[in-house]
Design an enzyme around this catalytic site. Structure first.
Site, short mmCIF file in Angstrom:
data_model
loop_
_atom_site.label_atom_id
_atom_site.label_comp_id
_atom_site.label_asym_id
_atom_site.label_seq_id
_atom_site.Cartn_x
_atom_site.Cartn_y
_atom_site.Cartn_z
N CYS A 81 63.12 0.33 22.18
CA CYS A 81 64.28 1.02 22.75
C CYS A 81 64.64 0.51 24.14
O CYS A 81 65.81 0.24 24.42
CB CYS A 81 64.05 2.53 22.76
SG CYS A 81 62.73 3.11 23.83
N HIS A 133 61.98 7.73 25.22
CA HIS A 133 62.92 6.99 24.37
C HIS A 133 64.28 6.94 25.05
O HIS A 133 64.68 7.90 25.71
CB HIS A 133 63.04 7.67 23.00
CG HIS A 133 63.81 6.87 22.00
ND1 HIS A 133 63.32 5.70 21.46
CD2 HIS A 133 65.03 7.07 21.44
CE1 HIS A 133 64.21 5.21 20.60
NE2 HIS A 133 65.27 6.03 20.58
N HIS A 145 70.43 2.91 19.35
CA HIS A 145 69.06 2.77 19.85
C HIS A 145 68.22 1.98 18.86
O HIS A 145 68.64 1.72 17.74
CB HIS A 145 68.44 4.14 20.10
CG HIS A 145 68.21 4.94 18.85
ND1 HIS A 145 66.99 5.48 18.53
CD2 HIS A 145 69.03 5.28 17.82
CE1 HIS A 145 67.08 6.13 17.37
NE2 HIS A 145 68.30 6.02 16.93
#
Length: 179
Positions: A81, A133, A145
């Site tokens: 990510c 994240h 993402h």
């Protein structure tokens, strides 16, 4: 067709779609008979936002289908990510961001969930710790993402229960000054 060929084809299609949408948005704002607005006018600010979002979105959409790889920092080897975010900001703006989502969460300015604009970063708690994240907000409550092992770069809705419960915040990274 190999995975790499599918991925390359997906990138080209995504880039074409984003470019077409950007051109349509620009042509809808100005016609041949209407000169561009003066700087500082509301429509000029809208155009600036569209340009900002277009640069980042074009780069991000080009990454659709790239496989997730923990610690990955290049599309060729795979992206995690933060590697995705880092790569997109470097390619679109030449902007160097820190390596991890926690470090990236300390850059830029805080943005409330209701004030997110395309190109802003969205953070989530996916590993029982904050800011574990990160993705890039695309507008319409969607973000792009690189999710997790076995996954690929994709677009998701922030309205899905999983993401709603884990939202940690948004950040806006300032666009580099044009020299």
């Amino acid at each position: 067709m190999t995975v790499f060929q599918r991925s390359t084809r997906t990138h080209k299609l995504a880039r074409s779609a984003v470019l077409a949408l950007s051109l349509m948005a620009t042509s809808a704002v100005w016609s041949a008979d209407t000169p561009p607005p003066e700087a500082g006018k509301p429509i000029s600010k809208l155009q600036d936002l569209t340009n900002r979002a277009s640069e980042l979105a074009l780069q991000a959409m080009g990454m659709l289908g790239i496989r997730y790889k923990y610690g990955g920092t290049t599309p060729e080897s795979g992206l995690d990510c933060s590697g995705l975010v880092q790569h997109i900001f470097k390619e679109a703006w030449g902007k160097d961001l820190p390596r991890t989502s926690v470090e990236i969460s300390k850059v830029g300015q805080h943005v409330d969930k209701n004030d997110l604009q395309p190109g802003d970063l969205v953070f989530y708690n996916t590993l029982k710790r904050g800011f574990s994240h990160v993705g890039i907000y695309l507008g319409d409550r969607k973000f792009i993402h690189s999710p997790s092992a076995g996954g690929e770069v994709r677009i998701e809705s922030m309205d899905v229960g999983y993401w709603q419960k884990r939202f940690n915040g948004g950040r806006r990274i300032s666009e580099p000054e044009v020299k």
